[in-house]
Every structure is written in structure tokens, then in C-alpha cells.
Design a protein around this motif. Structure first.
Motif, PDB file in Angstrom:
ATOM      1  N   VAL A 102       0.810  -1.216   0.000  1.00 20.93           N
ATOM      2  CA  VAL A 102       0.000   0.000   0.000  1.00 20.93           C
ATOM      3  C   VAL A 102       0.846   1.271   0.000  1.00 20.93           C
ATOM      4  O   VAL A 102       0.475   2.266  -0.643  1.00 20.93           O
ATOM      5  CB  VAL A 102      -0.959  -0.004   1.215  1.00 20.93           C
ATOM      6  CG1 VAL A 102      -1.607   1.364   1.413  1.00 20.93           C
ATOM      7  CG2 VAL A 102      -2.024  -1.064   1.027  1.00 20.93           C
ATOM      8  N   THR A 127       1.788   2.803  -3.385  1.00 28.33           N
ATOM      9  CA  THR A 127       0.570   3.249  -4.071  1.00 28.33           C
ATOM     10  C   THR A 127       0.049   4.547  -3.468  1.00 28.33           C
ATOM     11  O   THR A 127      -0.311   5.492  -4.198  1.00 28.33           O
ATOM     12  CB  THR A 127      -0.511   2.154  -3.978  1.00 28.33           C
ATOM     13  OG1 THR A 127      -0.003   0.941  -4.512  1.00 28.33           O
ATOM     14  CG2 THR A 127      -1.752   2.567  -4.753  1.00 28.33           C
ATOM     15  N   LEU A 128      -0.016   4.601  -2.129  1.00 27.47           N
ATOM     16  CA  LEU A 128      -0.478   5.818  -1.472  1.00 27.47           C
ATOM     17  C   LEU A 128       0.461   6.987  -1.749  1.00 27.47           C
ATOM     18  O   LEU A 128       0.025   8.129  -1.934  1.00 27.47           O
ATOM     19  CB  LEU A 128      -0.579   5.578   0.036  1.00 27.47           C
ATOM     20  CG  LEU A 128      -1.769   4.749   0.521  1.00 27.47           C
ATOM     21  CD1 LEU A 128      -1.694   4.566   2.028  1.00 27.47           C
ATOM     22  CD2 LEU A 128      -3.087   5.437   0.134  1.00 27.47           C
ATOM     23  N   THR A 129       1.757   6.699  -1.777  1.00 26.31           N
ATOM     24  CA  THR A 129       2.738   7.760  -2.008  1.00 26.31           C
ATOM     25  C   THR A 129       2.544   8.403  -3.377  1.00 26.31           C
ATOM     26  O   THR A 129       2.501   9.642  -3.500  1.00 26.31           O
ATOM     27  CB  THR A 129       4.162   7.192  -1.902  1.00 26.31           C
ATOM     28  OG1 THR A 129       4.344   6.630  -0.592  1.00 26.31           O
ATOM     29  CG2 THR A 129       5.192   8.290  -2.114  1.00 26.31           C
ATOM     30  N   GLY A 138      -0.120   8.277  -5.227  1.00 23.09           N
ATOM     31  CA  GLY A 138      -1.435   8.900  -5.303  1.00 23.09           C
ATOM     32  C   GLY A 138      -1.448  10.271  -4.634  1.00 23.09           C
ATOM     33  O   GLY A 138      -1.999  11.233  -5.186  1.00 23.09           O
ATOM     34  N   ILE A 139      -0.843  10.345  -3.426  1.00 27.82           N
ATOM     35  CA  ILE A 139      -0.800  11.630  -2.724  1.00 27.82           C
ATOM     36  C   ILE A 139       0.038  12.642  -3.486  1.00 27.82           C
ATOM     37  O   ILE A 139      -0.318  13.825  -3.585  1.00 27.82           O
ATOM     38  CB  ILE A 139      -0.240  11.424  -1.296  1.00 27.82           C
ATOM     39  CG1 ILE A 139      -1.230  10.597  -0.467  1.00 27.82           C
ATOM     40  CG2 ILE A 139       0.041  12.757  -0.628  1.00 27.82           C
ATOM     41  CD1 ILE A 139      -0.696  10.174   0.886  1.00 27.82           C
TER      42      ILE A 139
END
Length: 275
Positions: free
Chosen positions: A12, A15-17, A19-20
Motif C-alpha cells: 500500500v 501506491t499511497l505515495t 497517489g498523494i
């Protein structure tokens, strides 16, 4: 943190990095950072975040894996120790018991035959060693304990389960003061004295006191059992267990003594430097 949680974090976090980063870039930084520069910075930011967080997770996974491997190794070693102990009990120990019973029957025919006395003494000594090995193998190794004392601790635990004996152990002899042979012989003598106390003394408390002295070291095994009367004390050297301990001490160049003092029987083993 569980292995499953760490696995999901590894999946995750990148992916979060990204996306942010894309959200912040398009919402707040688009007028300051060009599209090409933003695309170039994206993998750099993901890499830095991965270095910051994922390396810690990887280290945690490696540590957990090492602990798991150690636990598996200890379990495998314990299973092997149990197998060896079972083979000793089912084979050698039972054979020694039967042989001892046969010697007892022969001894009744001729009690004055010293050959039978020597054989019985050897069987008794060997049986003590085998019993000690079995007890030691059936106990898990304690990394914090003195390894060569596992056997004595195992015997004490066994005696506690079978009797109401209370033990007080004060062991202050530095491990480096004893050679490997001395450890084996001293431990065997202590085990022999404990077995004698269990079989004959009807004691309630046993003290094992060992300390370094200016001239070497000394070890005392003291019990509050019925002990010997004064005349029997003079003949105690003829008892198998005591004779074995005395012979062992003589072989090692130690001083051996047994005395009755203040309603206690005290077995003393001492070593003086240079001997």
C-alpha cells in the motif's frame, strides 16, 4: 505487528505515495512544477518514501524470520533430545536395572566376594550417569543458565516433583575456575549426594553452597535428614554412593569430608590451588 499487516503495508505504501504526490502536484504545484519535472520527481519521491518506511518493515520481517528459524531449531533440538532420552531409558537404563537386580541375587549367595562388590559399584555409577543424561535431555536448554549445570537443575526439578524437599542453591564459583573435567566430576558428586539424600536421609531441606576461596574453591551439600549415628559415620565410606564420591575426589586431587554438625549432614568437597 503481524506478518500479514507488514505485507499489506509494503503493497500500500508506494501506491499511497504516488497517489498523494499526484494529487498535491495537480491541485497545488501545477503552476510551479512542469509536467516533465513532476513526472521525474514522482519515482524519486516514491523511492525516498520506500527507503524511509519499507526498509524498516523489511528489517522487521528479517528479524521475525530469524526468531522463527531459532524457534524451529530449538524445537527440532528438543525433539532430538527427547528421542535420545527415550532410547537411553528404553535401552541402557532398563538393561542396567535388570543387571543390577541380577547382581543383587548373586550377592546374596556370597556377600564376601569383592568382585561382585566392584561390579555392583560400577553398575551403580553408570546408572547414575545414564539417569542424569536422561533427565538432562528431557529438559529444554535455558540460554540464561550455566549449560553444564542443566543436569543438576533437572535432577532438582525431578526431586521436587517426587518429594517435599526444599532446595537452597548458592553457587558462587566462577565458571572459568573449573575445567571441563572438573565440571563433570563435581556435578556427578553433587548428583550422587542428592540421590543419597533422596533415598536414605528423609530430609526436608537441602543446601548446595559453592564459593571461591583464597586457595581454590569449596562446595558443600547439607541436609537436615536423619544422617548417620556417630559409629555409623565412621563406616560411611563403605556405602556405595559415598565411596564413589570419595574415590572421585581422590582421583581429582580434591579433599572430601562428611560430617554430622548441628543436626545436619554435610558433604564437603574442596580444591586447593596447585593440586
Amino acid at each position: 505487528m503481524s506478518y500479514k499487516q507488514m505485507k499489506w503495508l509494503i503493497l500500500v505504501i508506494p501506491t499511497l505515495t504516488i497517489g498523494i504526490w499526484e494529487y498535491v502536484r495537480h491541485e497545488f504545484l501545477l503552476s510551479y512544477i512542469s509536467m516533465d519535472l513532476g513526472n521525474l520527481l514522482a519515482p524519486v519521491i516514491v523511492f525516498l518514501v520506500s527507503i524511509l518506511f519499507l526498509t524498516q518493515l523489511f528489517a522487521l520481517i528479517e528479524r521475525n524470520q530469524e526468531e522463527l528459524n531459532e524457534a524451529r531449531a530449538m524445537q527440532a533440538a528438543m525433539q532430538e533430545r527427547e528421542r535420545i532420552g527415550r532410547e537411553l531409558h528404553d535401552g541402557i537404563a532398563q538393561s542396567l536395572f535388570l543387571l543390577s537386580a541380577q547382581i543383587d541375587r548373586i550377592e546374596k549367595i556370597d556377600r564376601n566376594d569383592t568382585a561382585f562388590q566392584d561390579i555392583k559399584e560400577s553398575i551403580h555409577r553408570t546408572n547414575s550417569y545414564v539417569r542424569g543424561a536422561i533427565a538432562n535431555l528431557r529438559q529444554p536448554a535455558d540460554p540464561g543458565a550455566i549449560p553444564w549445570m542443566h543436569s543438576m537443575n533437572s535432577l532438582i526439578m525431578e526431586l521436587k516433583q517426587e518429594t517435599d524437599l526444599q532446595f537452597n542453591i548458592e553457587w558462587e564459583i566462577p565458571d572459568a575456575m573449573l575445567s571441563d573435567k572438573e565440571k563433570v566430576e563435581l556435578l556427578a558428586s553433587i548428583r550422587e549426594s542428592l540421590l543419597n539424600i533422596h533415598k536414605h536421609a528423609e530430609a526436608s531441606k537441602v543446601d548446595i553452597l559453592a564459593r571461591a576461596t583464597r586457595t581454590g574453591w569449596e562446595c558443600h551439600v547439607r541436609d537436615d535428614g536423619k544422617g548417620f549415628s556417630q559409629d555409623k559415620l565412621l563406616k560411611a565410606t563403605n556405602h556405595y554412593g559415598i565411596k564413589i564420591m570419595r574415590d572421585r575426589a581422590k582421583h581429582m586431587g580434591w579433599n572430601f569430608d562428611i560430617e554430622r554438625f548441628n543436626e545436619n549432614t554435610i558433604i564437603s568437597i574442596q580444591k586447593e590451588n596447585g593440586r
